[in-house]
Write a protein that holds these residues in place. Structure first.
Motif, PDB file in Angstrom:
ATOM      1  N   PHE A  84       6.927  35.712  12.973  1.00 55.52           N
ATOM      2  CA  PHE A  84       6.764  37.088  12.513  1.00 55.52           C
ATOM      3  C   PHE A  84       7.794  37.375  11.424  1.00 55.52           C
ATOM      4  CE2 PHE A  84       8.062  41.510  12.684  1.00 55.52           C
ATOM      5  CZ  PHE A  84       6.864  42.194  12.634  1.00 55.52           C
ATOM      6  N   ARG A  85       7.331  37.901  10.286  1.00 56.40           N
ATOM      7  CA  ARG A  85       8.254  38.235   9.193  1.00 56.40           C
ATOM      8  C   ARG A  85       7.932  39.635   8.672  1.00 56.40           C
ATOM      9  NH1 ARG A  85      10.819  33.666   8.643  1.00 56.40           N
ATOM     10  NH2 ARG A  85       9.692  31.725   8.984  1.00 56.40           N
ATOM     11  N   ASN A  86       8.996  40.378   8.388  1.00 55.32           N
ATOM     12  CA  ASN A  86       8.843  41.726   7.869  1.00 55.32           C
ATOM     13  C   ASN A  86       8.531  41.703   6.378  1.00 55.32           C
ATOM     14  OD1 ASN A  86       9.325  43.188  10.276  1.00 55.32           O
ATOM     15  ND2 ASN A  86      11.524  42.770  10.078  1.00 55.32           N
ATOM     16  N   VAL A  87       8.159  42.861   5.860  1.00 55.85           N
ATOM     17  CA  VAL A  87       7.937  43.025   4.432  1.00 55.85           C
ATOM     18  C   VAL A  87       9.223  42.692   3.679  1.00 55.85           C
ATOM     19  CG1 VAL A  87       7.472  44.733   2.632  1.00 55.85           C
ATOM     20  CG2 VAL A  87       6.115  44.733   4.747  1.00 55.85           C
ATOM     21  N   GLY A  88       9.079  41.984   2.579  1.00 57.08           N
ATOM     22  CA  GLY A  88      10.264  41.635   1.785  1.00 57.08           C
ATOM     23  C   GLY A  88      10.016  40.400   0.949  1.00 57.08           C
ATOM     24  N   ASN A  89      11.067  39.926   0.297  1.00 64.95           N
ATOM     25  CA  ASN A  89      10.997  38.741  -0.559  1.00 64.95           C
ATOM     26  C   ASN A  89      11.617  37.546   0.157  1.00 64.95           C
ATOM     27  OD1 ASN A  89       9.816  40.119  -2.776  1.00 64.95           O
ATOM     28  ND2 ASN A  89      11.829  40.931  -3.348  1.00 64.95           N
ATOM     29  N   TYR A  90      10.964  36.405   0.059  1.00 64.54           N
ATOM     30  CA  TYR A  90      11.425  35.187   0.709  1.00 64.54           C
ATOM     31  C   TYR A  90      11.356  34.032  -0.296  1.00 64.54           C
ATOM     32  CZ  TYR A  90      10.804  37.795   5.044  1.00 64.54           C
ATOM     33  OH  TYR A  90      10.882  38.744   6.042  1.00 64.54           O
ATOM     34  N   TYR A  91      12.433  33.279  -0.372  1.00 67.97           N
ATOM     35  CA  TYR A  91      12.427  32.069  -1.196  1.00 67.97           C
ATOM     36  C   TYR A  91      11.937  30.930  -0.309  1.00 67.97           C
ATOM     37  CZ  TYR A  91      13.942  28.334  -4.300  1.00 67.97           C
ATOM     38  OH  TYR A  91      13.965  27.235  -5.120  1.00 67.97           O
ATOM     39  N   VAL A  92      10.810  30.327  -0.694  1.00 66.79           N
ATOM     40  CA  VAL A  92      10.143  29.333   0.159  1.00 66.79           C
ATOM     41  C   VAL A  92      10.112  27.986  -0.558  1.00 66.79           C
ATOM     42  CG1 VAL A  92       8.009  28.738   1.368  1.00 66.79           C
ATOM     43  CG2 VAL A  92       8.710  31.137   1.172  1.00 66.79           C
ATOM     44  N   THR A  93      10.379  26.921   0.188  1.00 68.77           N
ATOM     45  CA  THR A  93      10.164  25.560  -0.311  1.00 68.77           C
ATOM     46  C   THR A  93       9.181  24.860   0.615  1.00 68.77           C
ATOM     47  OG1 THR A  93      11.973  24.560   0.967  1.00 68.77           O
ATOM     48  CG2 THR A  93      12.517  25.451  -1.218  1.00 68.77           C
ATOM     49  N   ALA A  94       8.442  23.895   0.054  1.00 64.81           N
ATOM     50  CA  ALA A  94       7.437  23.190   0.857  1.00 64.81           C
ATOM     51  C   ALA A  94       7.262  21.771   0.339  1.00 64.81           C
ATOM     52  CB  ALA A  94       6.101  23.936   0.812  1.00 64.81           C
ATOM     53  N   GLU A  95       7.134  20.824   1.265  1.00 63.30           N
ATOM     54  CA  GLU A  95       6.836  19.434   0.924  1.00 63.30           C
ATOM     55  C   GLU A  95       6.192  18.768   2.137  1.00 63.30           C
ATOM     56  OE1 GLU A  95      10.370  17.266   0.037  1.00 63.30           O
ATOM     57  OE2 GLU A  95      11.504  18.153   1.676  1.00 63.30           O
ATOM     58  N   ILE A  96       5.443  17.696   1.889  1.00 65.11           N
ATOM     59  CA  ILE A  96       4.804  16.981   2.995  1.00 65.11           C
ATOM     60  C   ILE A  96       5.877  16.385   3.899  1.00 65.11           C
ATOM     61  CG2 ILE A  96       3.248  15.083   3.612  1.00 65.11           C
ATOM     62  CD1 ILE A  96       1.882  17.413   2.227  1.00 65.11           C
ATOM     63  N   ILE A 134       0.856  -1.181   0.000  1.00 65.04           N
ATOM     64  CA  ILE A 134       0.000   0.000   0.000  1.00 65.04           C
ATOM     65  C   ILE A 134       0.898   1.240   0.000  1.00 65.04           C
ATOM     66  CG2 ILE A 134      -1.904   1.194   1.117  1.00 65.04           C
ATOM     67  CD1 ILE A 134      -2.543  -1.679   0.198  1.00 65.04           C
ATOM     68  N   GLU A 135       0.792   2.030  -1.064  1.00 67.80           N
ATOM     69  CA  GLU A 135       1.611   3.226  -1.192  1.00 67.80           C
ATOM     70  C   GLU A 135       0.911   4.437  -0.579  1.00 67.80           C
ATOM     71  OE1 GLU A 135       4.574   3.108  -2.242  1.00 67.80           O
ATOM     72  OE2 GLU A 135       4.666   1.177  -3.293  1.00 67.80           O
ATOM     73  N   LYS A 136       1.718   5.424  -0.196  1.00 64.72           N
ATOM     74  CA  LYS A 136       1.149   6.689   0.282  1.00 64.72           C
ATOM     75  C   LYS A 136       0.467   7.413  -0.874  1.00 64.72           C
ATOM     76  CE  LYS A 136       4.586   7.555   3.925  1.00 64.72           C
ATOM     77  NZ  LYS A 136       5.595   8.504   4.443  1.00 64.72           N
ATOM     78  N   LYS A 137      -0.513   8.224  -0.531  1.00 63.00           N
ATOM     79  CA  LYS A 137      -1.221   9.006  -1.530  1.00 63.00           C
ATOM     80  C   LYS A 137      -0.383  10.235  -1.887  1.00 63.00           C
ATOM     81  CE  LYS A 137      -5.578   8.903  -1.407  1.00 63.00           C
ATOM     82  NZ  LYS A 137      -7.012   9.024  -1.046  1.00 63.00           N
ATOM     83  N   VAL A 138      -0.359  10.550  -3.173  1.00 64.67           N
ATOM     84  CA  VAL A 138       0.444  11.677  -3.650  1.00 64.67           C
ATOM     85  C   VAL A 138      -0.352  12.974  -3.547  1.00 64.67           C
ATOM     86  CG1 VAL A 138       1.663  12.667  -5.620  1.00 64.67           C
ATOM     87  CG2 VAL A 138       1.751  10.204  -5.207  1.00 64.67           C
ATOM     88  N   VAL A 139       0.296  14.008  -3.017  1.00 67.72           N
ATOM     89  CA  VAL A 139      -0.323  15.326  -2.885  1.00 67.72           C
ATOM     90  C   VAL A 139       0.532  16.352  -3.603  1.00 67.72           C
ATOM     91  CG1 VAL A 139      -1.004  17.134  -1.260  1.00 67.72           C
ATOM     92  CG2 VAL A 139      -1.359  14.746  -0.662  1.00 67.72           C
ATOM     93  N   ASP A 140      -0.107  17.224  -4.368  1.00 73.98           N
ATOM     94  CA  ASP A 140       0.587  18.331  -5.030  1.00 73.98           C
ATOM     95  C   ASP A 140       0.466  19.580  -4.174  1.00 73.98           C
ATOM     96  OD1 ASP A 140       1.499  17.234  -7.631  1.00 73.98           O
ATOM     97  OD2 ASP A 140      -0.634  16.849  -7.906  1.00 73.98           O
ATOM     98  N   ILE A 141       1.591  20.267  -3.981  1.00 77.20           N
ATOM     99  CA  ILE A 141       1.605  21.522  -3.234  1.00 77.20           C
ATOM    100  C   ILE A 141       1.922  22.658  -4.203  1.00 77.20           C
ATOM    101  CG2 ILE A 141       2.639  22.834  -1.342  1.00 77.20           C
ATOM    102  CD1 ILE A 141       3.469  20.243  -0.062  1.00 77.20           C
ATOM    103  N   ALA A 142       1.120  23.707  -4.152  1.00 81.46           N
ATOM    104  CA  ALA A 142       1.389  24.907  -4.949  1.00 81.46           C
ATOM    105  C   ALA A 142       1.521  26.093  -3.992  1.00 81.46           C
ATOM    106  CB  ALA A 142       0.271  25.152  -5.949  1.00 81.46           C
ATOM    107  N   THR A 176      -1.615  25.923  -1.497  1.00 79.84           N
ATOM    108  CA  THR A 176      -2.815  25.129  -1.750  1.00 79.84           C
ATOM    109  C   THR A 176      -2.389  23.689  -1.977  1.00 79.84           C
ATOM    110  OG1 THR A 176      -2.723  25.630  -4.122  1.00 79.84           O
ATOM    111  CG2 THR A 176      -4.144  27.020  -2.752  1.00 79.84           C
ATOM    112  N   LEU A 177      -3.255  22.763  -1.606  1.00 79.27           N
ATOM    113  CA  LEU A 177      -3.001  21.340  -1.786  1.00 79.27           C
ATOM    114  C   LEU A 177      -4.020  20.778  -2.755  1.00 79.27           C
ATOM    115  CD1 LEU A 177      -2.461  20.283   1.943  1.00 79.27           C
ATOM    116  CD2 LEU A 177      -0.713  20.883   0.273  1.00 79.27           C
TER     117      LEU A 177
END
Length: 218
Positions: free
Chosen positions: A162-174, A105-113, A130-131
């Motif tokens: 808390f984060r100030n105004v600005g640009n942030y490079y973000v990565t995300a995964e389950i 039984i494999e884990k279910k795949v989720v797409d993150i945007a 969004t998922l």
């Protein structure tokens, strides 16, 4: 003469052994059945054995991951993992015929945007995301996602703060330790935290010449 009869009788005494017939081997549709968490119930295809033999099913290992109906062989998924099932065909006068197969039984795949921007709120910031995928039945939250935030000052991992105004490079995964879901790759994006609109309200918008200056609310 009587001695001759006794001798004859003794010479014809023996032991008869009645052994069980051997059943034909069981044939399986597959030795490895691969499914995904959330799939519908399913069964293995089993043929062979003697006509009229009764087939029964039991889990040899991995009962945390599946349930099985001992009579019909219908399998119900509980969670991702690997289980081994034994099938036995039984009939009076025959030896049992057995076969084993694995269920993966494999884990279910989720797409993150990830979103493009978020307005400064003066409080804890979670990157907009969004998922998508078949996640109804076990909804995921931000706590199930591993984030990294990077800007010119520092890189922080999985800290929503808390984060100030600005640009942030973000990565995300389950999170890798999630028992039911995994990401379809790692989402990454430059996200901008924009300035919040500021509204100034005059508390007393009517004054006479010589009166004190009006007060304001922000």
């Amino acid at each position: 003469p009587s001695g001759n009869v006794d001798a004859l009788s003794a010479s014809n005494i023996g032991i008869m052994t009645i052994s069980e017939d051997v059943q034909p081997e069981l044939t399986l549709g597959s030795f490895l059945m691969e499914k995904t968490y959330g799939d519908a119930n399913f069964s293995q295809t089993v043929s062979g054995g003697t006509d009229g033999a009764t087939k029964t099913y039991e889990i040899v290992s991995g009962s945390d991951f599946i349930d099985i109906d001992a009579t019909t062989g219908e399998i119900t998924i509980k969670k991702p993992g690997t289980a081994v099932v034994k099938v036995t065909a039984s009939k009076t006068g025959y030896t049992d015929a057995t076969a084993q197969f694995a269920v993966q039984i494999e884990k279910k795949v989720v797409d993150i945007a990830l979103g493009d921007s978020k307005t400064y709120e003066g409080q804890v910031i979670v990157a907009p995301y969004t998922l998508s995928g078949e996640i109804e039945g076990n909804p995921l939250t931000a706590n199930d996602i591993h984030f990294t935030y990077q800007n010119q000052d520092a890189t922080v991992t999985n800290v929503h703060e808390f984060r100030n105004v600005g640009n942030y490079y973000v990565t995300a995964e389950i999170n890798s330790d999630n028992e039911y879901y995994h990401s379809n790759g790692t989402a990454s994006k430059m996200i901008q935290i924009t300035k919040a609109p500021l509204t100034i309200t005059v508390n007393n918008d009517y004054i006479l010449y010589g009166d004190a200056a009006p007060t304001y609310s922000v």
